[in-house]
Scaffold this active site. Structure first.
Site, PDB file in Angstrom:
ATOM      1  N   CYS A 286      24.400 -68.547 -22.337  1.00  0.00           N
ATOM      2  CA  CYS A 286      23.762 -69.713 -21.685  1.00  0.00           C
ATOM      3  C   CYS A 286      22.572 -69.938 -22.624  1.00  0.00           C
ATOM      4  CB  CYS A 286      23.350 -69.479 -20.075  1.00  0.00           C
ATOM      5  SG  CYS A 286      24.702 -69.336 -19.008  1.00  0.00           S
ATOM      6  N   CYS A 437      19.573 -70.881 -36.585  1.00  0.00           N
ATOM      7  CA  CYS A 437      19.982 -71.610 -35.348  1.00  0.00           C
ATOM      8  C   CYS A 437      19.015 -71.451 -34.453  1.00  0.00           C
ATOM      9  CB  CYS A 437      21.203 -71.233 -34.873  1.00  0.00           C
ATOM     10  SG  CYS A 437      21.513 -69.555 -34.415  1.00  0.00           S
TER      11      CYS A 437
END
Length: 479
Positions: A286, A437
């Site tokens: 998540c 990222c």
């Protein structure tokens, strides 16, 4: 197929199930399957000589088998078999229930439960005497903790070792802004006691491991799984099967959720659904993929509902059914689950008879020492030094465009991971490339892909842009 209705006095031996479906051509065969599944039922139904006890009556539909062919009574279709023991007989369960009582304040607190015929005073006493282990006090744990406490579950074991972060507050409603930096264990316990001071809370400030899981979970009636990673999920599953504890399962990702009940009444376990975990990094967390803040509320409340139904022995649980929820389309779907007779944990001939190394099983490698930069990673501080020196290299941002709008590193080139295979021709194989990222997972996939395609001077910036914010430029937002 026949359905046997289990009286309250015997449900303690059938994992609180109020009905069991069995095969059998006669009543005797049906009862034989029941007592094979649940051996402790046999001594309550039969004498040592194998005869039905005199204080137990058995009915097929509305007919007493004593006036039919007794245990040889044929079952022609989907009959209902009722076990009706004498009320005067009593049992330990009844004695324990009658020993408990609700105070005047508790009667007022639970009044909306007490006027439900399905709950009533007896049901509320069951809740008061119940012991539930809750794994995790995060997204799913938040609604679970709130509603199990409010329902009056007498003893709740909390297992968590994390601290409250500001990014949790978008969904973990059991914590507040003033709790940032506190242990989730303490924050959740305080909120639950505020909701209901009559409950007991056991706090386990630790991660669940193969070494402690059986000891922690052994004393609880059922387990509610609010975990967010595969190693712990498989660990909880296997521990519940070995301990014969129901496992109320939930999981969430972005806008979708799942819920079911595993290891209950001879139903399937998590390994029956997913025999093996996905490769590491294939399914983002998540934290990497995001989650609608309301979603864990929906799934967590479903889990809490299933836990309460199991305790009360009412209704139809999700055993054998996987509930799928799509928040974007606002649709619920069901898939049928079956126990895999070859399952290594709950199958007919299980091979997993003790807890294993779940990090290894899920392919998660524990690295004792950081890998040096020469082996494929680079620290954000070193990346900043390279930028300041004017070194020639490509800083490749493999996040999504909407993430780039949230936070970015000046000078980085955006090329989302999903587009990378089709756009390799835009990159120079001889150039030095540093990929990043959000946290390092997707950029490591990018590095692996580039190396497979012949790129040799490629490294992953450890910790992603969040680590850049911590170590280099605190003005860059973390998300």
């Amino acid at each position: 197929m026949a359905k046997i209705l289990i009286p309250t006095a015997l449900r303690q031996f059938t994992e609180q199930s109020d009905s069991i479906e069995v095969q059998g051509a006669t009543v005797g065969e049906a009862l034989g399957e029941l007592t094979t599944r649940y051996p402790n039922v046999r001594k309550n139904l039969y004498t040592d000589q194998g005869k039905l006890r005199s204080f137990v009556n058995v009915y097929v539909n509305d007919e007493d088998i004593r006036y039919l062919d007794k245990e040889s009574t044929r079952l022609e279709g989907p009959e209902i078999i009722s076990i009706v023991p004498s009320i005067a007989g009593g049992s330990n369960a009844v004695a324990e229930a009658s020993a408990a009582a609700l105070t005047k304040e508790e009667v007022a607190r639970y009044s909306r439960h007490l006027i439900l015929p399905e709950v009533g005073m007896a049901g509320q006493l069951k809740l008061k005497q119940a012991k539930v282990a809750m794994i995790g006090a995060g997204g799913l744990g938040a609604p679970l903790g709130l509603y199990l406490a409010a329902a009056g579950v007498g003893r709740i074991g909390l297992v968590d070792f994390d601290v409250v972060d500001v990014s949790n507050l978008q969904r973990q409603v059991i914590h507040g802004t003033r709790d940032i930096g506190r242990k989730k264990l303490d924050s959740a316990a305080d909120r639950m006691r505020d909701i209901n001071p009559h409950i007991e809370i056991d706090k386990f400030d630790t991660g669940l491991t193969s070494e402690n899981a059986l000891e922690i979970l052994r004393d609880y009636d059922l387990v509610v799984d609010g975990t967010d990673n595969f190693p712990t999920r498989y660990l909880v599953n296997d521990a519940c099967v070995l301990l014969k504890k129901p496992n109320v399962y939930g999981s969430i990702f972005r806008f979708e959720g799942q819920a079911t009940v595993f290891a209950y009444q001879d139903g399937p376990c998590y390994r029956c659904l997913y025999p093996e975990p996905p490769p590491p990094g294939l399914v983002p967390s998540c934290a990497e993929g995001g989650v609608l803040g309301i979603l864990p509320g929906v799934i967590g409340v479903i889990q809490a509902t299933e836990a309460v139904k199991i305790i009360l022995g009412i209704g139809e649980t999700l055993k054998g059914r996987l509930l799928l929820y799509d928040a974007l389309s606002m649709r619920f779907r069901e898939l049928k689950l079956r126990r895999d007779r070859e399952c290594p944990v709950c199958g007919d001939n299980p091979t997993v008879k003790h807890l294993i190394d779940y990090q290894e099983f899920c392919g998660v490698k524990t690295v004792a020492n950081p890998i040096p930069a020469a082996h494929g990673v680079i620290d954000p501080v070193e990346v900043k030094s390279k930028l300041d020196r004017g070194d020639k290299f490509l800083l490749l941002d493999v996040r999504e465009p909407h993430e780039y709008q949230i936070a970015r590193i000046e000078g980085a080139t955006l090329l989302p991971l999903g587009q990378l295979p089709a756009r390799l021709g835009e990159l120079d194989k001889n150039a030095e490339i540093v990929a990043h990222c959000k946290m390092g997972g997707r950029s490591q996939q990018a590095v692996d892909l580039l190396k497979q395609q012949g790129f040799t001077n490629v490294r992953n910036m450890t910790g992603g842009i969040n680590a850049w914010s911590d170590k280099v430029d605190k003005s860059v937002p973390k998300y």
